[in-house]
Design a protein around this motif. Structure first.
Motif, PDB file in Angstrom:
ATOM      1  N   THR A  81      -2.085  33.853 -18.799  1.00  0.00           N
ATOM      2  CA  THR A  81      -2.233  34.416 -17.463  1.00  0.00           C
ATOM      3  C   THR A  81      -1.214  33.782 -16.534  1.00  0.00           C
ATOM      4  O   THR A  81      -0.797  32.632 -16.744  1.00  0.00           O
ATOM      5  CB  THR A  81      -3.658  34.175 -16.923  1.00  0.00           C
ATOM      6  N   ASP A  82      -0.797  34.525 -15.541  1.00  0.00           N
ATOM      7  CA  ASP A  82       0.090  33.997 -14.507  1.00  0.00           C
ATOM      8  C   ASP A  82      -0.747  33.575 -13.309  1.00  0.00           C
ATOM      9  O   ASP A  82      -1.656  34.296 -12.876  1.00  0.00           O
ATOM     10  CB  ASP A  82       1.110  35.045 -14.064  1.00  0.00           C
ATOM     11  N   TYR A  83      -0.439  32.405 -12.776  1.00  0.00           N
ATOM     12  CA  TYR A  83      -1.130  31.920 -11.573  1.00  0.00           C
ATOM     13  C   TYR A  83      -0.103  31.668 -10.487  1.00  0.00           C
ATOM     14  O   TYR A  83       0.819  30.856 -10.663  1.00  0.00           O
ATOM     15  CB  TYR A  83      -1.905  30.637 -11.875  1.00  0.00           C
ATOM     16  N   ALA A  84      -0.251  32.394  -9.377  1.00  0.00           N
ATOM     17  CA  ALA A  84       0.612  32.199  -8.209  1.00  0.00           C
ATOM     18  C   ALA A  84      -0.062  31.186  -7.297  1.00  0.00           C
ATOM     19  O   ALA A  84      -1.051  31.503  -6.636  1.00  0.00           O
ATOM     20  CB  ALA A  84       0.840  33.524  -7.490  1.00  0.00           C
ATOM     21  N   ASP A  85       0.449  29.979  -7.273  1.00  0.00           N
ATOM     22  CA  ASP A  85      -0.156  28.916  -6.472  1.00  0.00           C
ATOM     23  C   ASP A  85       0.146  29.171  -4.996  1.00  0.00           C
ATOM     24  O   ASP A  85       1.306  29.127  -4.576  1.00  0.00           O
ATOM     25  CB  ASP A  85       0.409  27.564  -6.897  1.00  0.00           C
ATOM     26  N   PRO A  86      -0.882  29.445  -4.185  1.00  0.00           N
ATOM     27  CA  PRO A  86      -0.620  29.770  -2.777  1.00  0.00           C
ATOM     28  C   PRO A  86      -0.107  28.591  -1.967  1.00  0.00           C
ATOM     29  O   PRO A  86       0.393  28.782  -0.853  1.00  0.00           O
ATOM     30  CB  PRO A  86      -1.997  30.225  -2.269  1.00  0.00           C
ATOM     31  N   HIS A  87      -0.213  27.379  -2.509  1.00  0.00           N
ATOM     32  CA  HIS A  87       0.162  26.186  -1.750  1.00  0.00           C
ATOM     33  C   HIS A  87       1.533  25.634  -2.127  1.00  0.00           C
ATOM     34  O   HIS A  87       2.035  24.742  -1.455  1.00  0.00           O
ATOM     35  CB  HIS A  87      -0.909  25.112  -1.922  1.00  0.00           C
ATOM     36  N   THR A  88       2.110  26.159  -3.205  1.00  0.00           N
ATOM     37  CA  THR A  88       3.475  25.763  -3.575  1.00  0.00           C
ATOM     38  C   THR A  88       4.431  26.939  -3.593  1.00  0.00           C
ATOM     39  O   THR A  88       5.649  26.742  -3.556  1.00  0.00           O
ATOM     40  CB  THR A  88       3.492  25.111  -4.964  1.00  0.00           C
ATOM     41  N   GLY A  89       3.880  28.157  -3.695  1.00  0.00           N
ATOM     42  CA  GLY A  89       4.725  29.346  -3.816  1.00  0.00           C
ATOM     43  C   GLY A  89       5.235  29.578  -5.221  1.00  0.00           C
ATOM     44  O   GLY A  89       5.993  30.529  -5.456  1.00  0.00           O
ATOM     45  N   ARG A  90       4.817  28.725  -6.176  1.00  0.00           N
ATOM     46  CA  ARG A  90       5.284  28.863  -7.556  1.00  0.00           C
ATOM     47  C   ARG A  90       4.320  29.732  -8.364  1.00  0.00           C
ATOM     48  O   ARG A  90       3.099  29.620  -8.226  1.00  0.00           O
ATOM     49  CB  ARG A  90       5.403  27.508  -8.237  1.00  0.00           C
ATOM     50  N   TYR A 190     -28.371  32.171 -11.807  1.00  0.00           N
ATOM     51  CA  TYR A 190     -26.910  32.146 -11.768  1.00  0.00           C
ATOM     52  C   TYR A 190     -26.350  31.735 -13.127  1.00  0.00           C
ATOM     53  O   TYR A 190     -27.055  31.183 -13.983  1.00  0.00           O
ATOM     54  CB  TYR A 190     -26.403  31.189 -10.682  1.00  0.00           C
ATOM     55  N   GLN A 191     -25.093  32.022 -13.315  1.00  0.00           N
ATOM     56  CA  GLN A 191     -24.276  31.513 -14.426  1.00  0.00           C
ATOM     57  C   GLN A 191     -23.063  30.825 -13.840  1.00  0.00           C
ATOM     58  O   GLN A 191     -22.587  31.182 -12.761  1.00  0.00           O
ATOM     59  CB  GLN A 191     -23.799  32.650 -15.331  1.00  0.00           C
ATOM     60  N   LEU A 192     -22.529  29.867 -14.580  1.00  0.00           N
ATOM     61  CA  LEU A 192     -21.255  29.255 -14.252  1.00  0.00           C
ATOM     62  C   LEU A 192     -20.261  29.565 -15.364  1.00  0.00           C
ATOM     63  O   LEU A 192     -20.628  29.622 -16.540  1.00  0.00           O
ATOM     64  CB  LEU A 192     -21.393  27.743 -14.091  1.00  0.00           C
ATOM     65  N   ARG A 193     -19.026  29.772 -14.977  1.00  0.00           N
ATOM     66  CA  ARG A 193     -17.967  30.044 -15.956  1.00  0.00           C
ATOM     67  C   ARG A 193     -16.837  29.045 -15.776  1.00  0.00           C
ATOM     68  O   ARG A 193     -16.395  28.792 -14.654  1.00  0.00           O
ATOM     69  CB  ARG A 193     -17.429  31.470 -15.773  1.00  0.00           C
ATOM     70  N   LEU A 194     -16.419  28.481 -16.881  1.00  0.00           N
ATOM     71  CA  LEU A 194     -15.272  27.581 -16.914  1.00  0.00           C
ATOM     72  C   LEU A 194     -14.073  28.314 -17.493  1.00  0.00           C
ATOM     73  O   LEU A 194     -14.187  28.979 -18.531  1.00  0.00           O
ATOM     74  CB  LEU A 194     -15.564  26.371 -17.801  1.00  0.00           C
ATOM     75  N   THR A 195     -12.922  28.168 -16.849  1.00  0.00           N
ATOM     76  CA  THR A 195     -11.664  28.621 -17.440  1.00  0.00           C
ATOM     77  C   THR A 195     -10.754  27.410 -17.553  1.00  0.00           C
ATOM     78  O   THR A 195     -10.423  26.778 -16.550  1.00  0.00           O
ATOM     79  CB  THR A 195     -11.001  29.714 -16.586  1.00  0.00           C
ATOM     80  N   LEU A 196     -10.401  27.079 -18.783  1.00  0.00           N
ATOM     81  CA  LEU A 196      -9.548  25.926 -19.071  1.00  0.00           C
ATOM     82  C   LEU A 196      -8.119  26.409 -19.265  1.00  0.00           C
ATOM     83  O   LEU A 196      -7.876  27.373 -20.010  1.00  0.00           O
ATOM     84  CB  LEU A 196     -10.032  25.204 -20.338  1.00  0.00           C
ATOM     85  N   HIS A 197      -7.173  25.774 -18.596  1.00  0.00           N
ATOM     86  CA  HIS A 197      -5.763  26.183 -18.643  1.00  0.00           C
ATOM     87  C   HIS A 197      -4.901  25.063 -19.227  1.00  0.00           C
ATOM     88  O   HIS A 197      -5.191  23.880 -19.013  1.00  0.00           O
ATOM     89  CB  HIS A 197      -5.250  26.509 -17.237  1.00  0.00           C
ATOM     90  N   ARG A 198      -3.815  25.454 -19.885  1.00  0.00           N
ATOM     91  CA  ARG A 198      -2.845  24.471 -20.368  1.00  0.00           C
ATOM     92  C   ARG A 198      -1.458  25.086 -20.434  1.00  0.00           C
ATOM     93  O   ARG A 198      -1.289  26.315 -20.434  1.00  0.00           O
ATOM     94  CB  ARG A 198      -3.245  23.943 -21.739  1.00  0.00           C
ATOM     95  N   THR A 199      -0.468  24.214 -20.481  1.00  0.00           N
ATOM     96  CA  THR A 199       0.920  24.645 -20.624  1.00  0.00           C
ATOM     97  C   THR A 199       1.084  25.382 -21.956  1.00  0.00           C
ATOM     98  O   THR A 199       0.656  24.889 -23.004  1.00  0.00           O
ATOM     99  CB  THR A 199       1.858  23.434 -20.585  1.00  0.00           C
ATOM    100  N   PRO A 200       1.675  26.574 -21.938  1.00  0.00           N
ATOM    101  CA  PRO A 200       1.812  27.347 -23.180  1.00  0.00           C
ATOM    102  C   PRO A 200       2.587  26.599 -24.262  1.00  0.00           C
ATOM    103  O   PRO A 200       3.538  25.848 -23.971  1.00  0.00           O
ATOM    104  CB  PRO A 200       2.589  28.589 -22.728  1.00  0.00           C
TER     105      PRO A 200
END
Length: 449
Positions: A81-90, A190-200
């Motif tokens: 997935t692509d994440y556009a960081d709103p605080h860095t612009g990256r 309620y349910q909670l969902r975790l999404t774990l991310h890492r460098t490809p």
């Protein structure tokens, strides 16, 4: 006065920590054996932390790991997935995997829910925590983002997410809140969902050790019933003043003048004998005293809220140290705090008050955190108040009745006579994984285990 920045939540407060020193009236271990049991109240705590817990959820690319401290890791990523960081612009590409908890039916139909988590995120990784629930009218919420978090700030900027609402409830920084509690609408489960991310293309993975939430329905109240003193005991907790850091690193919530929450967190982290390494502190100006407080501020800073008072982020920072657990919850009374102190566990509490509502403070605040470290023979609260001129002045004694009211109420008046929100007993609690039996009993009696 403590220039703690007001929280932009319906709770309208920041956290306060207290530490302290001095001799105890009775041995903590002996006192802990006398910890009272308690009936369920207006708060429901639920956490997933065991190997069985992690195997019971719905996994997509994650797996449970056993051992001394079970957790959840990336196994085979579910995708990219692509994440556009709103605080860095990256915009960056990440591999990700998810885990969704079973549905938890709260013992308390809730007007508010605050999630918290304990995780290790090595460089090149981060996590997102989401919440979805069901209302009493038979409808469901969408998935709300409760936080995007990493212990460092090189990969993403840790952040809450504003402007989330379904017309019935909204997310206020770190808190799910029903918009109109008077309507009778409540969140039942309620349910909670975790999404774990890492460098490809890497084998990196976050490790999540604990995930859960505190659901509550605290009635509107300007005052609360008084509790009777039940303990005279004081813990020896390091003392740090936020005011010695005024002007330092203003990019993190205007510098030390607003660092009541991370200063409080750092006091209790060191009470449990955990500290940042010299490498962790290498970025801090060597001329600054207590560089670990600067590090705590940077490590809890929420780039959307623009402050260090995000409650789950403070708990997550504490739990980033080896074998520390940390949760955000609500307690019912000073009797609950006495149960913790009796077992040797200090707590960080959040309160707001006018100058004349807390004798001896010398200031008023729209939101401040302190650490409760004990009680006097008369039952008054011994607190490490970071809004002090220096470290030596941090230990304070505050009147029991005043303290209990400013901490537990949900409504208050400001200096202009307008009604504002109180925190309703919010606190954070940190404790070691290998806790003493007396500590385990105290935490269980409060619904935290």
């Amino acid at each position: 006065m403590p220039p703690a920045t007001p929280r932009r939540t319906v709770l309208a407060a920041a956290l306060a920590a207290a530490a302290g020193t001095a001799a105890s009236v009775a041995p903590a271990a002996a006192l802990a054996d006398e910890a009272p049991s308690r009936a369920p109240g207006l708060v429901d705590n639920h956490f997933w932390s065991t190997y069985t817990d992690w195997r019971c959820g719905t996994a997509s690319g994650t797996r449970a790991v056993a051992g001394h401290r079970p957790g959840l890791v990336i196994d085979t990523p579910a995708g990219r997935t692509d994440y556009a960081d709103p605080h860095t612009g990256r915009t960056s590409t990440w591999e990700y995997a998810t885990w969704t908890s079973p549905v938890h039916t709260s013992a308390v139909p809730a007007t508010e829910v605050i999630a918290s988590w304990n995780a290790h995120t090595p460089p090149g990784t981060w996590i997102q925590v989401d919440l979805r629930g069901s209302y009493g009218d038979g409808t469901d919420t969408p998935w709300f983002v409760m936080g995007r978090w990493a212990s460092g700030d090189a990969d993403i900027r840790r952040t809450s997410v504003d402007d989330q609402s379904d017309g019935k409830a909204s997310i206020w920084t770190d808190t799910f809140s029903v918009d109109d509690p008077a309507s009778g609408l409540r969140l039942l489960s309620y349910q909670l969902r975790l999404t774990l991310h890492r460098t490809p293309g890497t084998n990196l993975t976050p490790v999540v050790r604990r995930l859960g939430a505190m659901a509550s329905d605290i009635p509107d109240r300007f005052t609360v019933p008084a509790s009777l003193p039940g303990l005279a005991h004081e813990l020896t907790v390091p003392r740090y003043s936020q005011n010695t850091h005024v002007g330092q690193y203003p990019e993190y919530d205007n510098g030390g003048e607003a660092w009541c929450s991370p200063t409080s967190s750092q006091m209790i982290i060191e009470y449990w004998d955990r500290r940042p390494s010299s490498a962790d502190l290498a970025w801090v100006n060597p001329a600054f005293a207590d560089p670990q407080v600067c590090h705590a501020a940077r490590s809890t800073y929420d780039y959307q809220y623009a402050g260090c008072g995000n409650w789950p982020f403070n708990a997550a920072y504490a739990a980033s140290y080896p074998d520390l657990n940390a949760v955000v919850t609500r307690l019912h009374s000073l009797t609950d705090l006495e149960t913790l102190i009796r077992a040797g566990i200090p707590a960080i509490t959040s309160q707001s008050f006018l100058k004349d509502e807390l004798t001896g403070a010398g200031y008023g605040t729209s939101g401040h955190l302190m650490t409760v470290i004990g009680f006097t023979e008369d039952g008054d609260v011994i607190a490490n108040d970071p809004a002090s001129p220096d470290n030596e002045a941090v230990r304070r004694v505050y009147r029991r009745r005043e303290w209990e009211n400013i901490w537990l109420r949900t409504k208050r008046y400001d200096a202009n006579g307008k009604v504002r929100s109180g925190t309703g007993g919010v606190c954070y609690i940190f404790w070691p994984v290998k806790s003493a039996p007396s500590q385990h009993r105290a935490l269980r009696s409060l619904g935290l285990l």
